[in-house]
Scaffold this active site. Structure first.
Site, PDB file in Angstrom:
ATOM      1  N   GLU A 206      27.175  14.907  56.813  1.00  0.00           N
ATOM      2  CA  GLU A 206      26.366  14.090  57.595  1.00  0.00           C
ATOM      3  C   GLU A 206      26.544  14.166  58.937  1.00  0.00           C
ATOM      4  O   GLU A 206      26.288  13.177  59.693  1.00  0.00           O
ATOM      5  CB  GLU A 206      26.673  12.513  57.139  1.00  0.00           C
ATOM      6  N   LYS A 338      21.132   0.586  49.903  1.00  0.00           N
ATOM      7  CA  LYS A 338      20.337   1.921  49.847  1.00  0.00           C
ATOM      8  C   LYS A 338      19.098   1.948  49.066  1.00  0.00           C
ATOM      9  O   LYS A 338      19.071   1.882  47.855  1.00  0.00           O
ATOM     10  CB  LYS A 338      21.223   3.046  49.338  1.00  0.00           C
TER      11      LYS A 338
END
EC number: 4.2.1.11
Length: 438
Positions: A206, A338
Site C-alpha cells: 500500500e 469497503k
C-alpha cells in the site's frame, strides 16, 4: 434517456499486477460510467469472494469467469433498467446469485458493475460523483480526515511485522491540503530513520515503508520519532492509528506473534494493546482481536471504547446485519466500509447507515490491491463519511485518490474539511474540543 443500453466488462490490472475487472455502463443518452474492482490480501471470511479462474495461467488469478458474469447474465438483467435506481439495479444483480458471498457471479464482477452504475447516473446528471452521492442519499458532503499508512506489515509486507498498518492521522490540520503537507514530512522522516538504522527493506503493497523491525513495538517507537523529526509533537496535531488485523495471526482466542516468537491468549493480547494505548498517542485501532473472538472484541471495547476509536473490518465485513449485532453486543464503535467487501453500492450504503444510526464512525476504505479508480474519494465525501483510509503517501493508485480529494476541496472549499470531528469521542477529541467542533 437514463436507461441502461450496454454493459461491458474487460480485464485490466491492479497495483500488484494481478488481473481485475473493469465495467463500462452505457446509457441511451450516451453517458458512460466506469469502475474497477479492487482486491484485498487481508480478507474477512465473510466478505464477498472474487471469482478467479484457477489453474496455472496468471497464477490462477485470471478473471475470465468474472467477465462472463458481467457480459452475460448481469448485462442481460441490467439492460433496460433506469440507472437512477441504484437499489433496484443492485437487487437485480443480487437476484442472479443465490450464494451468500457472491461466489457464483464473483464479488469482483458485482462491485465493478454496481460502482459503474453509480458513475453512469452521475455522468448523465452532469454532476461530479460526490455531488450525485450526496443528492441520492440525502447527505451533507464534507472532506474526510485521511488515515495514511507509514509502515506496512502483515499481509501487506510479507508479514515482516505482525501488525498490518502503522498509520497517522492529522486531526489538528485546518485543511485537507495541510494533512498532505504534514504527512509528507512524517512519511519521509520515517524513511530516513529506517535507512540510517539499516531497517528499510523497500515499499509495501500500500506504499508504506517495508520495515525490518525486531519487534512490533519498535515500529511504534520509530513512528513517534518520525513525528518528532517532522517537527510535530506526537498527540498534538498528529496521532497514531493502527490496523492490527488480528484475524491474520489469531484463532480461537490465541494470537501468534511470529516476529517475536510468542503466543498470547485473549487477555494477554488485550493487555498488550492496552499497554500500547497507554504509551503511545494512538486514537484509532482496527480489528484488535480476531473476527471469531466476539468476547475479546466486547472486552476490548468495554475497557477502551471511551478512549479510542475501535474499528471493525474483518470482524464486520461491511455488513449491516453484523454492525447491528455488534452494536447490541457493544463490540466496536466504528466500521470500515469497503464496497468490494459487500459486493454492491447499496449494501455498503446500508452498512454506512446502520453505523451512523448507532452513533458509530464509518471509515470508507481502499484495498491493498488498488487501481486508478477514485470512487471511494467521492463516496466518502458525498456521504459526509468523515474518514477515508486509502493506504500510504506514495504509489499512484493511492495518490490518485488523495489528489482527487484535493480537487474536490477546490469545489467544496477548505472549510468543508472535517478536521478532528470524527475523533470527538476519543481522548484526542476530548483534549481538543475546539477542533472537534469545527
Amino acid at each position: 434517456m437514463t436507461i441502461i443500453a450496454g454493459v461491458k466488462g474487460r480485464r485490466v490490472w491492479d497495483s500488484r499486477g494481478n488481473p481485475t475487472v473493469e465495467v463500462d455502463i452505457t446509457l441511451e443518452s450516451g453517458a458512460v460510467g466506469r469502475a474497477i474492482a479492487p482486491a484485498g490480501a487481508s480478507r474477512g471470511t465473510r466478505e464477498a469472494i472474487d471469482l478467479r479462474d484457477g489453474g496455472k495461467a496468471l497464477r490462477g488469478k485470471g478473471v475470465e469467469k468474472a467477465l462472463v458474469s458481467v457480459n452475460g447474465p448481469i448485462a442481460a438483467a441490467l439492460k433496460g433498467m433506469d440507472v437512477r435506481d441504484q437499489v433496484a439495479v443492485d437487487q437485480a444483480i443480487l437476484a442472479l446469485d443465490a450464494s451468500p458471498l457472491k461466489e457464483s457471479l464473483g464479488g469482483n464482477a458485482t462491485v465493478a458493475t454496481s460502482l459503474a452504475v453509480l458513475h453512469a447516473a452521475a455522468a448523465d446528471a452532469g454532476l461530479p460523483l460526490w455531488k450525485h452521492v450526496a443528492s441520492t442519499y440525502d447527505c451533507t458532503p464534507s472532506l474526510p480526515l485521511p488515515e495514511i499508512q507509514i509502515f506496512g506489515g502483515g499481509a501487506h509486507a510479507g508479514r515482516r511485522v505482525d501488525i498490518q498498518d502503522f498509520m497517522i492521522m492529522v486531526p489538528g490540520a485546518r485543511s485537507f491540503d495541510e494533512v498532505m503537507e504534514v504527512t509528507n514530512e512524517v512519511y519521509f522522516a520515517a524513511g530516513d530513520i529506517m535507512e540510517q538504522r539499516g531497517k528499510l527493506a523497500g515499499v509495501a503493497d500500500e506504499g508504506g515503508w517495508w520495515p525490518m523491525f525486531d519487534s512490533n513495538e519498535e515500529a511504534l517507537e520509530t513512528l513517534v520519532k518520525a513525528i518528532e523529526l517532522a517537527g510535530e509533537k506526537p498527540g498534538d496535531r498528529v496521532i497514531i492509528s493502527l490496523d492490527i488485523a488480528a484475524s491474520e495471526f489469531g484463532k480461537d482466542g490465541r494470537y501468534r506473534l511470529a516476529l517475536e516468537d510468542r503466543e498470547l491468549d485473549q487477555g494477554e493480547m488485550i493487555d498488550m494493546l492496552g499497554g500500547w494505548l497507554d504509551a503511545y498517542p494512538i486514537a484509532s485501532i482496527e480489528d484488535p482481536l480476531g473476527e471469531d473472538d466476539v468476547e475479546g472484541m466486547r472486552e476490548f471495547t468495554r475497557r477502551f471504547g471511551d478512549r479510542v476509536q475501535i474499528i471493525g473490518d474483518d470482524y464486520l465485513v461491511t455488513n449491516a446485519k453484523l454492525v447491528e449485532e455488534a452494536v447490541g453486543e457493544n463490540a466496536c464503535n466504528a466500521v470500515l466500509v469497503k464496497v468490494n467487501q459487500a459486493g454492491t453500492v447499496s449494501e455498503s450504503i446500508d452498512t454506512f447507515r446502520a453505523a451512523r444510526k448507532a452513533g458509530w464512525g464509518a471509515i470508507v476504505s481502499a484495498r491493498s490491491g488498488e487501481t486508478e479508480d477514485v470512487s471511494i474519494s467521492h463516496l466518502s465525501t458525498g456521504l459526509g463519511g468523515g474518514q477515508l483510509k486509502v493506504g500510504s503517501f506514495t504509489r499512484s493508485e493511492r495518490m490518485v485518490k488523495w489528489n482527487e480529494c484535493l480537487r474536490i476541496q477546490d469545489e467544496l472549499g477548505a472549510d468543508a474539511f472535517v478536521r478532528g470531528a470524527p475523533l470527538a469521542d476519543t481522548w484526542w477529541g476530548k483534549q481538543n474540543k475546539k477542533d472537534t467542533a469545527a
